[in-house]
Design an enzyme around this catalytic site. Structure first.
Site, mmCIF file in Angstrom:
data_model
loop_
_atom_site.group_PDB
_atom_site.id
_atom_site.type_symbol
_atom_site.label_atom_id
_atom_site.label_comp_id
_atom_site.label_asym_id
_atom_site.label_seq_id
_atom_site.Cartn_x
_atom_site.Cartn_y
_atom_site.Cartn_z
ATOM 1 N N SER A 113 13.268 24.465 47.907
ATOM 2 C CA SER A 113 13.323 25.859 48.353
ATOM 3 C C SER A 113 14.582 26.603 47.905
ATOM 4 C CB SER A 113 13.133 25.951 49.873
ATOM 5 O OG SER A 113 11.861 25.440 50.234
ATOM 6 N N GLY B 118 11.254 25.019 42.134
ATOM 7 C CA GLY B 118 9.793 25.066 42.018
ATOM 8 C C GLY B 118 9.303 26.500 42.106
ATOM 9 N N GLY B 119 8.889 26.906 43.308
ATOM 10 C CA GLY B 119 8.274 28.214 43.524
ATOM 11 C C GLY B 119 8.985 29.379 42.856
ATOM 12 N N ASN C 269 10.624 23.833 37.613
ATOM 13 C CA ASN C 269 9.474 22.920 37.652
ATOM 14 C C ASN C 269 8.237 23.743 38.001
ATOM 15 O OD1 ASN C 269 7.585 20.945 38.178
ATOM 16 N ND2 ASN C 269 8.607 20.149 40.012
ATOM 17 N N TRP C 270 7.424 24.020 36.987
ATOM 18 C CA TRP C 270 6.248 24.878 37.198
ATOM 19 C C TRP C 270 5.121 24.166 37.935
ATOM 20 C CZ3 TRP C 270 5.382 28.002 31.977
ATOM 21 C CH2 TRP C 270 6.533 28.779 31.736
ATOM 22 N N GLY D 184 9.026 23.218 48.873
ATOM 23 C CA GLY D 184 7.894 24.120 49.088
ATOM 24 C C GLY D 184 7.724 24.559 50.527
HETATM 25 P P1 PGA Z 1 10.403 24.308 45.594
HETATM 26 O O1 PGA Z 1 10.115 22.967 44.715
HETATM 27 O O2 PGA Z 1 11.575 24.990 44.929
HETATM 28 O O3 PGA Z 1 9.143 25.106 45.503
HETATM 29 O O4 PGA Z 1 10.738 23.836 46.967
HETATM 30 C C1 PGA Z 1 11.163 22.189 44.207
HETATM 31 C C2 PGA Z 1 10.607 20.990 43.482
HETATM 32 O O5 PGA Z 1 9.594 20.432 43.911
HETATM 33 O O6 PGA Z 1 11.170 20.557 42.455
#
Ligand code: PGA
Length: 255
Positions: free
Chosen positions: A217, A238-239, A10-11, A177
């Protein structure tokens, strides 16, 4: 039949057009050459990249493209919105629904998510429905009730055939995040709860076939342990999905 193992990136609102294209051009060949097991990799770039990324991955069955959101309406006077059918026609096959950032910053409710899920399925998109509790709810010990309410609120009116189109993502909000990850045991507990809810609401076969992803995360260091749990079928990342090396390591960990 085995459940599909999935790693999804998920960018969010990152990467301009050129940068997005170059990231995808790194990711596809890296995963193609390094991931030997069965795995579906889905990229969720910003809307404007979808068509280009779909062209880049055309004909590669191990890759798909998705959108981060869609409208709850079919078409019409909804300035700024994108219909599920438009997203599909641009080359996407998946759409995230109910991501916690949509819930938090755009006031999205479970019943709105139900409408989005319906529009997505009608348009031939497969929804990834995202749920997860807030930190206060985890601390107060009411996360199970929160999860069940999110499932009931958006999925209870679907038929089993519609439900079979969905992927679920458990993303505890306190882990998104933040660098804090749910432990494999904490995540497994909720994934098992989700699967048993699907079995009760629909049927055992649907429950057994639904891929349930963990998000929050996920990184190259913690992915293997999380993906090793019996009801965790992959990750929504995400990240770490913004770096081709990290994302590929996560993909390699999911088998
Ligand atoms: P993250 O985000 O891996 O940066 O915690 C995950 C998401 O929001 O899908």
């Amino acid at each position: 039949m085995k459940r599909t193992r999935i790693v999804a990136g998920n960018w969010k609102m990152n990467k301009d057009y050129e940068a997005g294209l170059s990231l995808a051009s790194e990711i596809f060949p890296m995963i193609e050459s390094e991931v030997q097991h069965d795995l579906l990799t889905i990229l969720f770039p910003p809307f404007v990249h979808i068509h280009a990324l779909a062209s880049l991955s055309a004909g590669k069955k191990a890759f798909a493209i998705g959108a981060q959101d869609c409208s709850a309406y079919v078409s019409g006077a909804f300035t700024g919105e994108l219909a599920a059918s438009m997203i599909k026609s641009a080359g996407a096959d998946y759409v995230l629904v109910g991501h916690s950032e949509r819930r938090q910053y755009h006031g999205e409710t479970d019943s709105l998510c139900y409408e989005k899920i319906k529009r997505a399925i009608e348009a031939g998109l497969r929804p990834i429905y995202c749920i997860g509790e807030l930190k206060e709810q985890r601390v107060a010990g009411i996360f199970e009730e929160v999860i069940v309410a999110q499932l009931e609120g958006a999925l209870a009116k679907l038929t089993a055939t519609e439900m079979a189109q969905l992927v679920l993502a458990y993303e505890p909000v306190w882990a998104i995040g933040t660098g804090l990850t749910a432990s494999p045991e904490q995540a497994q507990e909720v994934h098992a709860l989700i699967r048993s809810w699907i079995a009760k609401q629909f049927d055992i076969e649907t429950a057994q076939m639904t891929s349930i992803l963990y998000g929050g995360s996920v990184n190259a260091a913690n992915a293997k342990e999380l993906f090793g749990m019996p009801d965790i079928d992959g990750g929504l990342v995400g990240g770490a999905s913004l770096k081709s090396r990290d994302f590929t390591e996560i993909a390699k960990a999911n088998h």
